[in-house]
Each structure stands twice: as C-alpha cells, then as structure tokens.
Design a protein around this motif. Structure first.
Motif, PDB file in Angstrom:
ATOM      1  N   ASN A  97      -3.772   4.274  -2.771  1.00 36.21           N
ATOM      2  CA  ASN A  97      -4.327   3.284  -3.693  1.00 36.21           C
ATOM      3  C   ASN A  97      -5.272   2.339  -2.970  1.00 36.21           C
ATOM      4  O   ASN A  97      -5.327   2.304  -1.760  1.00 36.21           O
ATOM      5  CB  ASN A  97      -3.191   2.508  -4.374  1.00 36.21           C
ATOM      6  CG  ASN A  97      -2.319   1.749  -3.392  1.00 36.21           C
ATOM      7  OD1 ASN A  97      -1.975   2.247  -2.335  1.00 36.21           O
ATOM      8  ND2 ASN A  97      -1.951   0.548  -3.754  1.00 36.21           N
ATOM      9  N   GLY A  98      -6.043   1.604  -3.758  1.00 38.34           N
ATOM     10  CA  GLY A  98      -6.976   0.630  -3.205  1.00 38.34           C
ATOM     11  C   GLY A  98      -8.341   1.230  -2.917  1.00 38.34           C
ATOM     12  O   GLY A  98      -8.628   2.383  -3.245  1.00 38.34           O
ATOM     13  N   ARG A 107       0.298  -1.478 -15.938  1.00 37.36           N
ATOM     14  CA  ARG A 107       0.007  -0.724 -14.712  1.00 37.36           C
ATOM     15  C   ARG A 107      -0.386   0.715 -15.014  1.00 37.36           C
ATOM     16  O   ARG A 107      -0.960   1.386 -14.186  1.00 37.36           O
ATOM     17  CB  ARG A 107       1.230  -0.671 -13.782  1.00 37.36           C
ATOM     18  CG  ARG A 107       1.780  -2.000 -13.310  1.00 37.36           C
ATOM     19  CD  ARG A 107       0.771  -2.849 -12.579  1.00 37.36           C
ATOM     20  NE  ARG A 107       0.136  -3.724 -13.548  1.00 37.36           N
ATOM     21  CZ  ARG A 107      -1.091  -4.217 -13.426  1.00 37.36           C
ATOM     22  NH1 ARG A 107      -1.821  -3.965 -12.394  1.00 37.36           N
ATOM     23  NH2 ARG A 107      -1.608  -4.984 -14.359  1.00 37.36           N
ATOM     24  N   GLN A 117      -2.073  -2.508  -9.146  1.00 36.64           N
ATOM     25  CA  GLN A 117      -2.108  -1.061  -8.989  1.00 36.64           C
ATOM     26  C   GLN A 117      -2.283  -0.389 -10.345  1.00 36.64           C
ATOM     27  O   GLN A 117      -1.868  -0.918 -11.365  1.00 36.64           O
ATOM     28  CB  GLN A 117      -0.824  -0.563  -8.334  1.00 36.64           C
ATOM     29  CG  GLN A 117      -0.640  -1.132  -6.946  1.00 36.64           C
ATOM     30  CD  GLN A 117       0.489  -0.460  -6.216  1.00 36.64           C
ATOM     31  OE1 GLN A 117       0.783   0.698  -6.427  1.00 36.64           O
ATOM     32  NE2 GLN A 117       1.125  -1.200  -5.325  1.00 36.64           N
ATOM     33  N   THR A 142       0.840  -1.195   0.000  1.00 31.69           N
ATOM     34  CA  THR A 142       0.000   0.000   0.000  1.00 31.69           C
ATOM     35  C   THR A 142       0.876   1.247   0.000  1.00 31.69           C
ATOM     36  O   THR A 142       1.814   1.356   0.781  1.00 31.69           O
ATOM     37  CB  THR A 142      -0.928   0.024   1.238  1.00 31.69           C
ATOM     38  OG1 THR A 142      -1.767  -1.129   1.201  1.00 31.69           O
ATOM     39  CG2 THR A 142      -1.794   1.269   1.254  1.00 31.69           C
ATOM     40  N   ARG A 143       0.554   2.180  -0.891  1.00 34.44           N
ATOM     41  CA  ARG A 143       1.318   3.424  -0.965  1.00 34.44           C
ATOM     42  C   ARG A 143       0.627   4.502  -0.141  1.00 34.44           C
ATOM     43  O   ARG A 143      -0.590   4.602  -0.133  1.00 34.44           O
ATOM     44  CB  ARG A 143       1.447   3.868  -2.420  1.00 34.44           C
ATOM     45  CG  ARG A 143       2.349   2.950  -3.211  1.00 34.44           C
ATOM     46  CD  ARG A 143       2.403   3.311  -4.668  1.00 34.44           C
ATOM     47  NE  ARG A 143       1.147   2.971  -5.298  1.00 34.44           N
ATOM     48  CZ  ARG A 143       0.429   3.792  -6.058  1.00 34.44           C
ATOM     49  NH1 ARG A 143       0.849   5.007  -6.296  1.00 34.44           N
ATOM     50  NH2 ARG A 143      -0.698   3.410  -6.586  1.00 34.44           N
ATOM     51  N   SER A 198       3.999  -4.103  -7.949  1.00 37.23           N
ATOM     52  CA  SER A 198       3.092  -3.207  -8.660  1.00 37.23           C
ATOM     53  C   SER A 198       1.809  -3.887  -9.105  1.00 37.23           C
ATOM     54  O   SER A 198       0.864  -3.220  -9.514  1.00 37.23           O
ATOM     55  CB  SER A 198       3.796  -2.617  -9.884  1.00 37.23           C
ATOM     56  OG  SER A 198       3.951  -3.599 -10.889  1.00 37.23           O
TER      57      SER A 198
END
Length: 141
Positions: free
Chosen positions: A34-35, A106, A81, A16-17, A78
C-alpha cells in the motif's frame, strides 16, 4: 504489517502492509502492498528494542523484527488505506466520533464489505449506533 517507522520517505511507516518474499536471520525481504511505494521491494532489518521503563536496574535489550502478522487491524490502523475486501467486527457500538465511517469507507466497492454486529447476549442484530458529537458541527457556518 510494520509496527514502527523505518524510512518514511520510502513509505516504510507504522501500518505499512508487506508481502514477505524471503526470510533471513537478520533481514526480511518484502513487497510493499500500500501507499505511494506499492509494488517496491523493501528490506526490513532486525532491530534492537530497549524498554523505556526507567525503573529497571538492568538494561534489557531485545533484537526483533518490527513486524507482526496481520490478519486483522484496528479501525485506527486502517485509516488512509483502500482495501478490496473489508470485514468489520462490532461486538459493541463504535466508541468514537467518525470511527464507523472510517471503518466502512476503507473498501473499494459495496460488495467487498461485510459487517458483523453483536447485540446483547451475543445475538446478531441489523443495526449499531454511530457516535456523532453534534458540538463538532455547532460553529460551522
């Protein structure tokens, strides 16, 4: 980037970023990038980490944040994502089935993709091998 699963239900998983908002001695305040929880604030605590090497006679414990600064990530990290800009660095052909596809898929649009491929003697080339195992497709009918 988070380096371990903290709270999977809230989207705080390995990979997770986050954008760091505040740093405290024992807590990081960050915004998830993200997510499904993108945009939400997350609180990342300093955690105790103990090596799994049972050959040591002394118990070693270290307290650190489960994050690393992420200017680059592996193709495997990655996966799943979607990014606005992607640069793919290939000093040699991608070594596994489907990894080239994962790497270039991506990015949201073609203009956001840059690929750097090195040939022999570190010279730039215009192509690379895409490793495909045809045995994977043999029994599909």
């Amino acid at each position: 980037m988070l380096m371990r699963n903290i709270d999977v239900a809230r989207g705080l998983c390995n990979g997770t970023r986050l954008i760091v908002d505040k740093l405290r001695p024992n807590l990081i305040y960050g915004k998830v990038m993200n997510g499904t929880n993108a945009g939400e604030m997350a609180y990342i605590p300093r955690m105790s980490i103990t090596p799994s090497d049972s050959g040591l006679h002394v118990k070693i414990q270290r307290r650190q944040f489960p994050v690393c600064v992420c200017f680059a990530m592996t193709i495997n990290k990655s996966q799943g994502q979607t990014l606005g800009r992607v640069g793919v660095f290939l000093p040699r052909p991608v070594f596994s089935h489907g990894q080239l596809y994962v790497a270039v898929s991506r990015v949201k649009c073609r203009e956001g993709l840059k690929i750097y491929v090195e040939g022999t003697d570190s010279l730039l080339v215009n192509e690379t091998k895409n490793v495909v195992y045809k045995e994977v497709f043999k029994n599909l009918g």
